[in-house]
Design a protein around this motif. Structure first.
Motif, PDB file in Angstrom:
ATOM      1  N   GLN A 290       3.932  -0.748  -8.646  1.00  0.00           N
ATOM      2  CA  GLN A 290       2.875   0.016  -8.594  1.00  0.00           C
ATOM      3  C   GLN A 290       3.164   1.394  -7.326  1.00  0.00           C
ATOM      4  O   GLN A 290       2.381   2.678  -7.288  1.00  0.00           O
ATOM      5  N   LYS A 293       5.298   4.368  -9.584  1.00  0.00           N
ATOM      6  CA  LYS A 293       4.350   4.313  -9.928  1.00  0.00           C
ATOM      7  C   LYS A 293       4.138   5.572  -9.541  1.00  0.00           C
ATOM      8  O   LYS A 293       3.876   6.861  -9.964  1.00  0.00           O
ATOM      9  N   GLU A 294       3.349   5.250  -8.524  1.00  0.00           N
ATOM     10  CA  GLU A 294       2.981   6.063  -7.746  1.00  0.00           C
ATOM     11  C   GLU A 294       3.563   7.388  -6.353  1.00  0.00           C
ATOM     12  O   GLU A 294       3.081   8.548  -6.520  1.00  0.00           O
ATOM     13  N   GLN A 295       4.515   7.185  -5.811  1.00  0.00           N
ATOM     14  CA  GLN A 295       5.703   7.948  -5.908  1.00  0.00           C
ATOM     15  C   GLN A 295       6.233   8.615  -6.603  1.00  0.00           C
ATOM     16  O   GLN A 295       7.195  10.021  -6.616  1.00  0.00           O
ATOM     17  N   ASN A 296       6.063   8.087  -7.748  1.00  0.00           N
ATOM     18  CA  ASN A 296       6.530   9.217  -9.026  1.00  0.00           C
ATOM     19  C   ASN A 296       8.730   9.216  -8.350  1.00  0.00           C
ATOM     20  O   ASN A 296       8.406   9.936  -9.122  1.00  0.00           O
ATOM     21  N   GLN A 463       4.040   2.752   0.872  1.00  0.00           N
ATOM     22  CA  GLN A 463       2.286   3.178   0.907  1.00  0.00           C
ATOM     23  C   GLN A 463       1.577   3.367   1.978  1.00  0.00           C
ATOM     24  O   GLN A 463       0.427   3.800   1.851  1.00  0.00           O
ATOM     25  N   ARG A 466       1.462   7.690   2.157  1.00  0.00           N
ATOM     26  CA  ARG A 466       0.878   8.297   1.445  1.00  0.00           C
ATOM     27  C   ARG A 466      -0.731   7.980   1.826  1.00  0.00           C
ATOM     28  O   ARG A 466      -1.478   9.071   1.855  1.00  0.00           O
ATOM     29  N   GLN A 470      -2.945  11.032   2.626  1.00  0.00           N
ATOM     30  CA  GLN A 470      -4.468  11.207   2.431  1.00  0.00           C
ATOM     31  C   GLN A 470      -5.341  11.982   2.828  1.00  0.00           C
ATOM     32  O   GLN A 470      -5.862  12.862   3.174  1.00  0.00           O
ATOM     33  N   GLU A 677       7.109  10.862   2.578  1.00  0.00           N
ATOM     34  CA  GLU A 677       6.321  11.140   0.815  1.00  0.00           C
ATOM     35  C   GLU A 677       6.910  13.255   0.908  1.00  0.00           C
ATOM     36  O   GLU A 677       7.332  13.758   2.417  1.00  0.00           O
TER      37      GLU A 677
END
Length: 679
Positions: A290, A293-296, A463, A466, A470, A677
């Protein structure tokens, strides 16, 4: 320590030799526990002289034992044996079985390290007999544990298992959790070597659970410190999983065994309130997928397995996980021995006193020498030199190609073909300071020419950065802070002022224009003022001296040079940054060595860890002393690219490619790395 020094002074003043000896012994023992063996030897030799003078055989034996221990830890086994034999003779003479047992045990350990396992067993058996006779259960358990290890090295796995099980039973009986964890690890290794992999797997997992329970409730510094002694079962369990072809399970353990204190510290900082109890478990395979995927991004996690293998996992944004292994035995590369001292000497091109001269040490040193790295100095001007080659030439660096062959070639087919697709490297141990961007393929192409590159201490850190990002977006700060060439502080004894950096001042002026703010330079850039402004800034750019080993507070290396004022020395240290609450989305430390620090089982302790822990989601730091002119150009280009497209990793890549055209030598453009990031 202070009390012992005070006692020593008083006892000398009143000429009380016995009290003087006692104080010297206490100081020697304190320095032994702190790992300062030179001071241990100095004070204990003085105790020995007094004990012999006043004919105090017990104190003489104690002094000889502590000297033997110090030399044992220093690796001088001949001297260790000499002192322990003398202690043994005294213990037998004065009929002190406890001291006799300790001397026998330390003699066994010395012979074990010399590879004389038969003698090691002989001494440990004698220690075991005494421990049982005087009903010293802890001593009995220690002796059994050492016997098990000796038989393990002799290849007698049945006996190794038998002794490990007995030592484990005693550790549980006397409720010594640390010994329990150690004996479980040793038992797991013996079971693995005997071919019983399922039992080894369960035993090593039990070892990890016991050792992790010891870290609960400790502060960050103590978690880091204790983890230094707990890395073995994580490595051993990875081997057991790989032997069973459980490659995903091995990845979970590789991730579980890195940067845990860092993860827990960052998670607690991100918690809604300081009083909230923060429990963060290591990521499982689904969570790792996951995160990719979130970091692409394509994640590449390395794990050094003793001197035997380099494990590499590649996790694609699709969730596909591929495992590759490099056999280090055939390459004669001993990775675990390439410690922080090796990396420092790799950066200087000199052999440090702490260095293990291994093939990997040579490889990393060669990689950094090939880049023209000039050393640890904090002086950016010292890194300046004219370009020695035409801008359009392509230099081949065999050492950079050798590093590529080891670290990239085994997984090159798994990396994205799109150069804008991010690749995040998660290094391990001595690989932390390898400049991935500058590694060269067989054709001489640099890795940065093919890929957009970031690094991270652990997958789970991504994670958390990130979440930091945010949080920063919610605060929505607008101010940018640009600092260059402050009035320099003084360091060292006697104090010397750091050299001014006129090139950094020009860099700050250029970048401040790009960020629509005013540069803060000279006497205006005081530490007190800059720290206050950092709390309100979205982007922070600091072009000044970076200090590595020259400044250490709370055992954290690293500091940023700012202008002193009043009683303030002007040095913004890693420990002070750790205590800040920042909401910046990007901090750029345009200074020397800002990405380096103290290598531990928890990763690199230094400025980068401090900034991320303070709440910064992306940082750009350097791996060696950087040259003024090329760095100024690279940084200006980075911000120009960032204005075109707000992707920090792509902007840094484009800045490196542009700078490379005018300054083709990698030392000029490859020092900086992005952690955290991309966006």
């Amino acid at each position: 320590m202070e009390y012992a020094q005070h006692s020593l002074a008083i006892s000398r003043e009143i000429k009380d030799r016995q009290s003087e000896g006692r104080a010297l012994g206490n100081l020697g023992a304190a320095y032994l526990s702190l790992g300062d063996y030179a001071k241990t030897i100095e004070y204990t030799q003085q105790l020995l002289a007094i004990a012999r003078e006043i004919k105090d055989r017990q104190s003489e034996g104690k002094a000889l034992g502590n000297l033997g221990l110090a030399y044992l830890t220093l690796g001088d086994y001949a001297k260790a044996i000499e002192y322990q034999q003398q202690k043994l003779a005294i213990a037998r003479e004065i009929k002190d079985p406890e001291s006799e047992g300790k001397a026998l045990g330390h003699l066994g350990t010395a012979y074990f390290y010399l590879g004389d396992y038969a003698k090691a067993i002989e001494y440990q058996q004698q220690k075991l007999a005494i421990a049982r006779e005087i009903k010293n259960r802890q001593g009995e358990g220690v002796a059994l544990g050492h016997l098990g290890t000796a038989y393990l090295y002799l290849g007698d796995y049945a006996k190794a298992i038998e002794y490990a099980q007995q030592s484990l039973a005693i550790a549980r009986e006397i409720k010594n959790r640390e010994s329990e964890g150690t004996h479980l690890n040793n038992l797991g290794v013996a079971l693995s070597n005997s071919g019983n992999l399922p039992a080894a797997e369960k035993t090593l997992l039990d070892s990890i659970k016991v050792l992790e329970s010891l870290r609960a409730g400790l502060d960050d510094a103590n978690k880091v410190s204790i983890f230094e002694t707990q890395t073995n079962p994580y490595v051993n369990l990875q081997q057991v999983f790989i032997a069973q072809k459980k490659t995903n399970d091995a990845l979970e353990i590789a991730e579980r065994g890195r940067a845990r204190a860092f993860v827990e510290l960052l998670a607690s900082r991100l918690a809604a309130s300081a009083s909230a109890t923060t429990t963060i478990n290591p990521p499982n395979i689904q969570q790792i997928q996951q995160i990719a995927k979130e970091q692409n991004a394509t994640l590449v996690e390395y794990s050094i397995i003793k001197h035997q293998a380099l494990y590499i996992w590649v996790i694609k944004p699709t969730g596909e996980i591929t495992f590759r292994s490099v056999d280090l035995k055939s390459l004669n590369i001993n990775l675990p021995e390439a410690t922080e001292g090796t990396r420092v000497s790799a950066a200087t091109g000199r052999r440090g006193f702490n260095e293990q001269d291994t093939a990997l040490a040579e490889m990393i040193r060669g990689t950094r020498e090939a880049l023209g790295v000039s050393g640890d100095t904090a002086n950016r001007q010292a890194a300046n030199r004219p370009d020695s080659t035409p801008a359009n030439s392509r230099i081949i660096y065999p050492k950079l190609q050798q590093s590529y062959q080891l670290l990239i070639q085994p997984i090159a087919d798994l990396l994205p073909t799109d150069p804008n697709a991010p690749v995040i490297f998660i290094p391990h141990q001595s690989l932390f300071l390898v400049p991935f961007v500058a590694l060269q393929d067989p054709t001489g192409q640099y890795l940065i020419e093919k890929h957009t590159i970031l690094t991270a201490p652990a997958i789970q850190i991504l994670q958390l950065t990130r979440q930091s990002r945010q949080k920063v977006q919610q605060v929505s700060l607008q101010n940018n802070l640009v600092v260059g060439n402050p009035i320099m502080p003084k360091i060292g004894i006697p104090p010397r002022q750091l050299e001014p950096l006129p090139g950094s001042e020009q860099e700050a002026i250029t970048i401040a224009q790009l960020l629509n703010t005013k540069p803060i330079t000279g006497a205006q850039a005081t530490k007190a003022s800059i720290v206050q402004q950092m709390l309100k800034a979205r982007i922070i750019h600091l072009a000044t001296h970076g200090l590595l080993n020259e400044v250490k507070r709370r055992d954290l290396p690293g500091a940023i040079a700012l202008a002193p004022s009043g009683n303030d020395d002007g040095l913004l240290t890693s420990s002070e940054i750790l205590d800040l609450k920042l909401n910046a989305e990007l901090v750029v430390l345009s200074a020397c060595n800002t990405g380096r620090g103290k290598l531990t089982g928890d990763g690199v302790l230094g400025l980068s860890r401090a900034l991320i822990s303070a709440g910064v989601s992306s940082i750009i730091v350097s791996l060696w002393p950087v040259p003024d002119a090329a760095t100024g150009e690279l940084m200006a280009e980075f911000y120009r690219q960032l204005q075109k497209k707000p992707n920090k990793a792509q902007a840094l890549r484009q800045a490196m490619l542009m700078t490379m055209k005018m300054h083709p030598t990698p030392q000029d453009w490859a020092a900086f790395t992005l952690i955290g990031e991309a966006e």
